[in-house]
Scaffold this motif. Structure first.
Motif, PDB file in Angstrom:
ATOM      1  N   GLY A  58     107.589 -26.812   5.262  1.00  0.00           N
ATOM      2  CA  GLY A  58     107.886 -27.676   4.126  1.00  0.00           C
ATOM      3  C   GLY A  58     107.251 -27.252   2.825  1.00  0.00           C
ATOM      4  O   GLY A  58     107.254 -28.021   1.860  1.00  0.00           O
ATOM      5  N   GLU A  59     106.694 -26.064   2.774  1.00  0.00           N
ATOM      6  CA  GLU A  59     106.103 -25.590   1.514  1.00  0.00           C
ATOM      7  C   GLU A  59     107.171 -25.452   0.441  1.00  0.00           C
ATOM      8  O   GLU A  59     108.309 -25.050   0.730  1.00  0.00           O
ATOM      9  CB  GLU A  59     105.484 -24.200   1.722  1.00  0.00           C
ATOM     10  CG  GLU A  59     104.138 -24.184   2.401  1.00  0.00           C
ATOM     11  CD  GLU A  59     103.665 -22.753   2.623  1.00  0.00           C
ATOM     12  OE1 GLU A  59     102.461 -22.560   2.704  1.00  0.00           O
ATOM     13  OE2 GLU A  59     104.508 -21.840   2.728  1.00  0.00           O
ATOM     14  N   ASP A  60     106.781 -25.747  -0.806  1.00  0.00           N
ATOM     15  CA  ASP A  60     107.668 -25.412  -1.914  1.00  0.00           C
ATOM     16  C   ASP A  60     107.322 -24.012  -2.416  1.00  0.00           C
ATOM     17  O   ASP A  60     106.444 -23.339  -1.865  1.00  0.00           O
ATOM     18  CB  ASP A  60     107.581 -26.454  -3.031  1.00  0.00           C
ATOM     19  CG  ASP A  60     106.194 -26.528  -3.647  1.00  0.00           C
ATOM     20  OD1 ASP A  60     105.330 -25.688  -3.293  1.00  0.00           O
ATOM     21  OD2 ASP A  60     105.964 -27.439  -4.467  1.00  0.00           O
ATOM     22  N   LEU A  61     108.057 -23.587  -3.455  1.00  0.00           N
ATOM     23  CA  LEU A  61     107.849 -22.233  -3.973  1.00  0.00           C
ATOM     24  C   LEU A  61     106.393 -21.978  -4.332  1.00  0.00           C
ATOM     25  O   LEU A  61     105.796 -20.989  -3.908  1.00  0.00           O
ATOM     26  CB  LEU A  61     108.759 -22.019  -5.199  1.00  0.00           C
ATOM     27  CG  LEU A  61     108.535 -20.739  -6.003  1.00  0.00           C
ATOM     28  CD1 LEU A  61     108.953 -19.512  -5.213  1.00  0.00           C
ATOM     29  CD2 LEU A  61     109.283 -20.783  -7.331  1.00  0.00           C
ATOM     30  N   ASP A  62     105.784 -22.893  -5.101  1.00  0.00           N
ATOM     31  CA  ASP A  62     104.415 -22.664  -5.563  1.00  0.00           C
ATOM     32  C   ASP A  62     103.436 -22.560  -4.393  1.00  0.00           C
ATOM     33  O   ASP A  62     102.554 -21.695  -4.383  1.00  0.00           O
ATOM     34  CB  ASP A  62     103.979 -23.807  -6.498  1.00  0.00           C
ATOM     35  CG  ASP A  62     104.638 -23.679  -7.867  1.00  0.00           C
ATOM     36  OD1 ASP A  62     105.209 -22.602  -8.149  1.00  0.00           O
ATOM     37  OD2 ASP A  62     104.596 -24.661  -8.632  1.00  0.00           O
ATOM     38  N   ALA A  63     103.603 -23.446  -3.412  1.00  0.00           N
ATOM     39  CA  ALA A  63     102.668 -23.440  -2.284  1.00  0.00           C
ATOM     40  C   ALA A  63     102.828 -22.164  -1.465  1.00  0.00           C
ATOM     41  O   ALA A  63     101.843 -21.539  -1.048  1.00  0.00           O
ATOM     42  CB  ALA A  63     102.910 -24.675  -1.407  1.00  0.00           C
ATOM     43  N   ALA A  64     104.078 -21.765  -1.234  1.00  0.00           N
ATOM     44  CA  ALA A  64     104.310 -20.565  -0.438  1.00  0.00           C
ATOM     45  C   ALA A  64     103.771 -19.341  -1.166  1.00  0.00           C
ATOM     46  O   ALA A  64     103.116 -18.481  -0.565  1.00  0.00           O
ATOM     47  CB  ALA A  64     105.801 -20.411  -0.154  1.00  0.00           C
TER      48      ALA A  64
ATOM     49  N   TYR B  94     110.761 -15.958  -1.122  1.00  0.00           N
ATOM     50  CA  TYR B  94     109.485 -16.375  -0.538  1.00  0.00           C
ATOM     51  C   TYR B  94     109.768 -16.889   0.863  1.00  0.00           C
ATOM     52  O   TYR B  94     110.920 -17.144   1.218  1.00  0.00           O
ATOM     53  CB  TYR B  94     108.772 -17.428  -1.397  1.00  0.00           C
ATOM     54  CG  TYR B  94     109.549 -18.699  -1.645  1.00  0.00           C
ATOM     55  CD1 TYR B  94     110.517 -18.767  -2.644  1.00  0.00           C
ATOM     56  CD2 TYR B  94     109.297 -19.851  -0.892  1.00  0.00           C
ATOM     57  CE1 TYR B  94     111.221 -19.937  -2.867  1.00  0.00           C
ATOM     58  CE2 TYR B  94     109.999 -21.034  -1.117  1.00  0.00           C
ATOM     59  CZ  TYR B  94     110.952 -21.063  -2.110  1.00  0.00           C
ATOM     60  OH  TYR B  94     111.656 -22.207  -2.328  1.00  0.00           O
TER      61      TYR B  94
ATOM     62  N   THR C 287     113.671 -17.893   1.792  1.00  0.00           N
ATOM     63  CA  THR C 287     114.590 -18.290   0.724  1.00  0.00           C
ATOM     64  C   THR C 287     114.931 -17.016  -0.035  1.00  0.00           C
ATOM     65  O   THR C 287     114.050 -16.194  -0.285  1.00  0.00           O
ATOM     66  CB  THR C 287     113.900 -19.296  -0.211  1.00  0.00           C
ATOM     67  OG1 THR C 287     113.504 -20.416   0.582  1.00  0.00           O
ATOM     68  CG2 THR C 287     114.827 -19.771  -1.296  1.00  0.00           C
TER      69      THR C 287
ATOM     70  N   GLU D 126     108.843 -13.192  -5.358  1.00  0.00           N
ATOM     71  CA  GLU D 126     108.065 -14.001  -6.293  1.00  0.00           C
ATOM     72  C   GLU D 126     106.591 -13.625  -6.232  1.00  0.00           C
ATOM     73  O   GLU D 126     105.934 -13.462  -7.266  1.00  0.00           O
ATOM     74  CB  GLU D 126     108.250 -15.492  -5.984  1.00  0.00           C
ATOM     75  CG  GLU D 126     107.664 -16.411  -7.041  1.00  0.00           C
ATOM     76  CD  GLU D 126     108.393 -16.328  -8.392  1.00  0.00           C
ATOM     77  OE1 GLU D 126     109.528 -15.813  -8.433  1.00  0.00           O
ATOM     78  OE2 GLU D 126     107.803 -16.755  -9.402  1.00  0.00           O
TER      79      GLU D 126
ATOM     80  N   PRO E 146     108.795 -19.843   2.991  1.00  0.00           N
ATOM     81  CA  PRO E 146     108.089 -21.127   3.094  1.00  0.00           C
ATOM     82  C   PRO E 146     107.738 -21.450   4.547  1.00  0.00           C
ATOM     83  O   PRO E 146     108.479 -21.124   5.467  1.00  0.00           O
ATOM     84  CB  PRO E 146     109.125 -22.126   2.550  1.00  0.00           C
ATOM     85  CG  PRO E 146     110.444 -21.470   2.754  1.00  0.00           C
ATOM     86  CD  PRO E 146     110.209 -19.995   2.615  1.00  0.00           C
TER      87      PRO E 146
END
Lengths: 160, 867
Positions: free
Chosen positions: B512-518, B507, B495, B714, B509
């Protein structure tokens, strides 16, 4: 140690483009050096002129600044800093007129200018009446080629 | 109603079109207005404020009334029916003042072209052609822009010698005249083709013309005469009726009343009469006659003529009223160019009166040949709210409206314009401006020359935004700058975020990870294994020359000239105000050469800053600065396992912290730096830009078994924030000194000057309550403070103004800390370490502990990795 296969131009995909009256191609991996003083090669002293022989050119960029293209010389290596796009053909001038404020008709060959083409800073080099080199920062190269392709399709369409 | 032979339309090519739901036909060469009139339709619009029926007044761009909506082939709001060329399939409808924008993207293309000439001729009449011929014969480059389409010169001006350089642009309107004889014109290229327009051709083209000299052969606009109900459909300019006959073979009516203050309308009347129009009356203001009433609402059915000589009024049955109130030379461009206008009482017109630019006015635009008729008489001043004697039809402005403006105390015609809106519509009052000035003059008891005109501003006619945008739309709207590794990031599903014009991987991903998880996964990899980041966008400047060290000493707050060859130093740059401007690293390449890095966003600004000092203040320093930002592609290899990866592809590299070397990395010539923006063992590997992709692939492959993890900006931000490394522009705002950031150690102690030093000793810079960078730990470890949130000392703020300590500049979740944390600028922040402050989370104040900005590995034990 360097295999040329490891080199990758940002323009390997989109070019060349052939349209009636204009061809857009890349001269990849040209050696370029920013020069700030005398070297063992003649440098132009008239503003915005070029001295060259078809292989190597020295472009006047300022009273004490030149860009030598096509031959290794002493100076700051900026070979990979710029992509080199060649625009050639009877419509090349019209294509450039879509995004360049210079009076290109008044310029014949052997000139250069640091100017804007569309929204990219470029060094424009008039190699011959209908042949131009556009040196553009590598990061802008794809934008500029997309713009050139769009401008060329419009400049060379049947309606002109 | 068509005359059987007069006109230049192509009667062999009938065209079908639709107006207000009626299927109609016209001919090739018609304007929409001409075709409507040929079908007997005068009522084509409704006025915006009063809802009155409105007709077609003119035959050109001066049209004040006949505004229509184009529905097909593509919706366009508010075009003058008098300038829309008819084409097969055109669908239009009448408007009431306002149009409708399309609700879908415009598929057409528009573009722009620069052009240069010795002489630019604006106009297409005899005077224009004579001026063009003269200019071309003397060898210059000539451009002719002609806004008409019905002057048939398919091969260009054929009376010119073939050798001359003349570019003839029909359907092109000069809309703006700027300094240095720069004229902007709009060419309508395919609008007249309708659905048959070729897709690869620009619909409209903006011409940006730089001319040595400009010749304005722009002709004149005829004026209306103010009389009651002079806005009824069927009331039109006399010259327009003649144009409709001559060009389109259209008889605008059967029975005409002519109302004039000059002789030209008599010639028009004769010409129309000869073509079959019955002239039932001629009302000449010079004889004291006037029209006192108009019968008919949606179409003129007759008029009442009041005469000074006759005792009584007379009524006439008529279906058109042809009006000529004299002429005003078209001097909009002349005025835009800075030309002065002077009022001629005999002509009742403003004339060109000198200009600082190289512009000549020729033909009738000079006033030559115009009738000496003055300004038509105005009706007796009235402040009747029901006055229907119109000056500006499009804005529904009457003579009484002007009277009310002057009664309200307004004296300047500019103020009257703003008060009444006269002259502010699409037509800028082309047929009514002088009448408005005359109405002001009459009300104030002064002369039109004293009142003057309002300012003429570009564009001369409305121009669509899509036309002005040209090809600067979609992907070409703004350049996207791409790094050499960009394609890899795209293929890896990154992204992206915009950093200036750069597209930077934000980041990467997975599944299916979102920003925080990635970001959590990427941070963990960099802290415990090895991560890889594309740092190619960092600004890089080659600074070389005998005085390069001295130069850098003056720009950075710390000493650079003492840096040994092979070493790297962190540096901070201040503005003259002592506030942090940029930071980065300085590496000494050899005795006279340094490589400086800047933040991504400041690369151009730092180079410009250096050049400014060198060229304007310190020209004696022998230093040359060259941007090499894109010469180098940069990969940051980060984490305790980075040394293992390096040992596999660059076994010779054995660098201490803050050292650099030239080396071969994965077979590529490289320059490797041991610097770290994460606190971890890290290498920044630079190769020629065209090798960047190969380097990236080699690093990913060499670290594959170690789980090498590409990470984006990030994660970079989180890692640096955990170490308290500020980002200039995020944790600073131009009011922050190096000491405020805790970088006092980077300000040199010797007395040598540097840019900003003097400002740093000002009392304000030495205040102990300055905002300082600190860490904040929300006491509730499940909460993440909001970036930008105010920091307060009290949990329950007192009455406003609430004292504010500062704001949160950066806030993240941290895997390394096992909790969220933030950086903040807080007044006297360092003195508050260990105390409690409050900041908002979704509008609620929550307590947070003030800490050192360095929250992770404050001892710096991880810098050299885990040996």
């Amino acid at each position: 140690v360097t295999d040329s296969a490891d080199r990758r131009s940002p323009l390997a995909g989109p070019l060349p483009i052939d349209l009636p009256g204009v061809r857009i191609e890349e001269l990849p991996f040209l050696v370029k050096t920013n020069v700030r003083g005398p070297i063992d090669r003649p440098l132009p002293t008239t503003p915005n002129t070029v001295i060259g022989d078809g292989d190597a050119y020295a472009l006047w960029l300022g009273p004490d600044e030149w860009l030598v293209v096509g031959a290794p010389v002493e100076g700051v290596d900026v070979s990979a800093q710029y992509a080199t796009i060649v625009l050639r053909g009877s419509s090349a001038r019209d294509v450039l007129a879509h995004g360049c404020a210079l009076d290109l008709d008044a310029l014949d060959s052997g000139w250069c200018a640091q100017t804007m083409l569309a929204k990219a800073n470029v060094i424009l080099h008039g190699v011959a009446r209908d042949e131009f080199r556009i040196l553009v920062r590598a990061s802008f190269a794809r934008y500029l080629v997309a713009w050139l392709a769009d401008a060329a399709s419009s400049a060379t369409s049947a309606a002109g | 109603v068509r005359h059987e032979s007069i006109g230049r339309i192509d009667r062999s090519r009938p065209l079908s079109f639709r107006f207000d739901g009626r299927d109609l036909t016209g001919f090739a060469g018609d304007t929409l207005a001409a075709a409507l009139l040929a079908n007997g339709i005068h009522h084509v619009a409704t006025s915006v404020n009063l809802g009155r029926p409105r007709g077609i007044v003119s035959a050109g761009p001066e049209e004040p009334s006949a505004i229509v909506q184009i529905e097909a082939p593509f919706p366009e709001p508010m075009l003058t029916a008098t300038t829309v060329e008819l084409h097969d399939g055109l669908v239009a409808s009448s408007l009431s003042g306002r149009g409708r924008l399309p609700n879908r993207p415009d598929p057409s293309r528009n573009d722009a072209v620069w052009a240069h000439c010795d002489v630019l001729v604006v106009g297409g009449g005899a005077a224009a052609m004579a001026a063009a011929a003269e200019a071309a014969t003397s060898g210059g480059r000539v451009i002719i822009v002609d806004d008409r389409h019905h002057r048939p010169r398919p091969a260009g001006p054929r009376w010119l010698p073939a050798s001359t350089s003349v570019r003839w642009l029909p359907r092109t309107t000069a809309v703006g005249y700027y300094d240095d004889n720069f004229v902007v014109a709009v060419e309508r290229r395919t609008n007249h083709l309708g659905a048959a327009a070729p897709a690869d051709t620009a619909r409209e083209r903006v011409w940006r013309i730089r001319a040595g000299r400009v010749v304005l052969a722009t002709g004149v606009h005829e004026r209306l005469i103010p009389f009651p109900d002079n806005d009824r459909p069927g009331v039109m300019l006399a010259g327009a009726a003649r144009d409709y006959l001559r060009h389109y073979g259209v008889l605008v009516g059967h029975r005409a009343v002519v109302h004039t203050n000059n002789d030209t309308a008599y010639a028009v009347a004769r010409e129309l009469e000869h073509a079959g129009v019955e002239i039932v009356a001629t009302v000449d203001t010079r004889a004291g006659d006037r029209i006192s009433r108009v019968y008919g609402e949606e179409r003129v059915t007759g008029v009442r003529v009041s005469s000074r000589q006759d005792s009584g009024d007379r009524d006439f049955v008529a279906d058109v009223v042809l009006v000529s109130g004299g002429f005003q030379p078209v001097l909009h461009l002349y005025s835009q160019a800075g030309g002065r206008l002077a009022f001629s009482e005999p002509l009742g017109a403003f004339l060109a009166d000198g200009c600082r630019q190289a512009v000549t006015v020729v033909g009738t635009a000079t006033g030559d040949g115009l009738p000496e008729c003055g300004v038509p008489p105005l009706p007796e001043p009235s402040d009747d709210v029901d006055d229907r004697t119109f000056l500006d039809l499009q804005r529904d402005v009457t003579v009484a409206d002007v009277r009310r403006a002057t009664d309200a105390g307004l004296r300047s015609v500019e103020h009257v314009k703003r008060y009444t809106t006269a002259g502010t519509a699409h037509d800028q009052g082309k047929t009514s401006g002088v009448l408005t000035s005359a109405a002001v003059a009459a009300a104030l008891g002064t002369t039109v020359g004293d009142v003057g005109t309002t300012t003429f501003r570009p564009p001369y006619v409305p121009v669509a935004f899509a036309t002005l945008a040209g090809r600067d739309r979609g992907a070409l709207f703004d350049p996207e700058r791409l790094t050499p590794m960009h394609d890899w990031h795209v293929a890896a599903g990154a992204t992206f975020e915009n950093v200036g014009q750069w597209k930077r991987a934000w980041y990467f991903p997975r599944g299916g990870e979102d920003l925080d998880a990635a970001v959590a996964r990427e941070c963990l990899a960099a802290r415990t294994g090895v991560g890889l980041m594309d740092a190619s966008t960092l600004g890089k400047i080659d600074v070389r020359g005998p005085d390069a060290g001295e130069f850098l000493d003056r720009l950075y707050t710390n000493i650079m000239s003492t840096l040994p060859v092979g070493s790297v130093r962190y540096g901070v740059m201040c503005g003259l105000d002592g506030m942090v401007f940029d930071d980065g690293t300085v590496a000494r390449i050899d005795d006279e050469t340094f490589l400086v890095t800047t933040t991504t966003g400041n690369a151009a600004a730092v180079l410009a800053w250096m050049e400014e000092w060198l060229q304007t203040e310190w020209p004696s320093l022998a230093v040359r600065c060259t941007s090499v930002t894109e010469q180098w592609a940069t990969a940051a290899l980060v984490g305790p396992a980075s040394r293992t990866v390096m040992s596999r592809i660059a076994p010779d590299v054995d660098l201490a912290f803050m050292r650099w070397c030239d080396a071969t990395v994965a077979g590529l010539p490289a320059r490797v730096f041991r610097i770290s923006f994460s606190g971890e063992l890290a290498y920044e590997i630079n190769v020629a830009g065209w090798h960047g992709y190969a380097l990236w692939e080699a690093l990913m492959s060499a670290g594959a078994d170690l789980g090498i993890t590409p990470y984006g900006t990030e994660t970079m931000h989180v890692l640096r924030a955990e170490k308290g490394y500020p980002i200039i522009g995020q944790d600073t705002d131009g009011t922050i000194t190096p000491d405020d950031l805790g970088l006092g150690w980077a300000i040199r102690k010797d007395p040598k000057d540097f840019v900003g030093r003097r400002s740093l000793s000002r009392p304000d810079a030495l205040r102990t309550d300055r905002k300082q960078l600190v860490g904040l730990l929300p006491e509730d470890a499940s909460l993440r403070l909001e970036e930008g949130a105010h920091v307060l000392a009290e949990a329950v703020p007192g009455p406003p103004p609430v004292p504010y300590l500062g704001h949160v500049t950066s806030s993240y979740a941290s895997v390394a800390l096992g909790r969220p944390f933030a950086l903040a600028l807080v007044a006297a922040g360092r003195a508050r370490i260990g105390s409690r402050v409050y900041a908002t989370v979704r509008g609620t104040l929550v307590p947070a502990l003030v800490t050192s900005p360095v929250l992770y590995d404050p001892e710096g034990t991880r810098r050299d990795g885990l040996r």
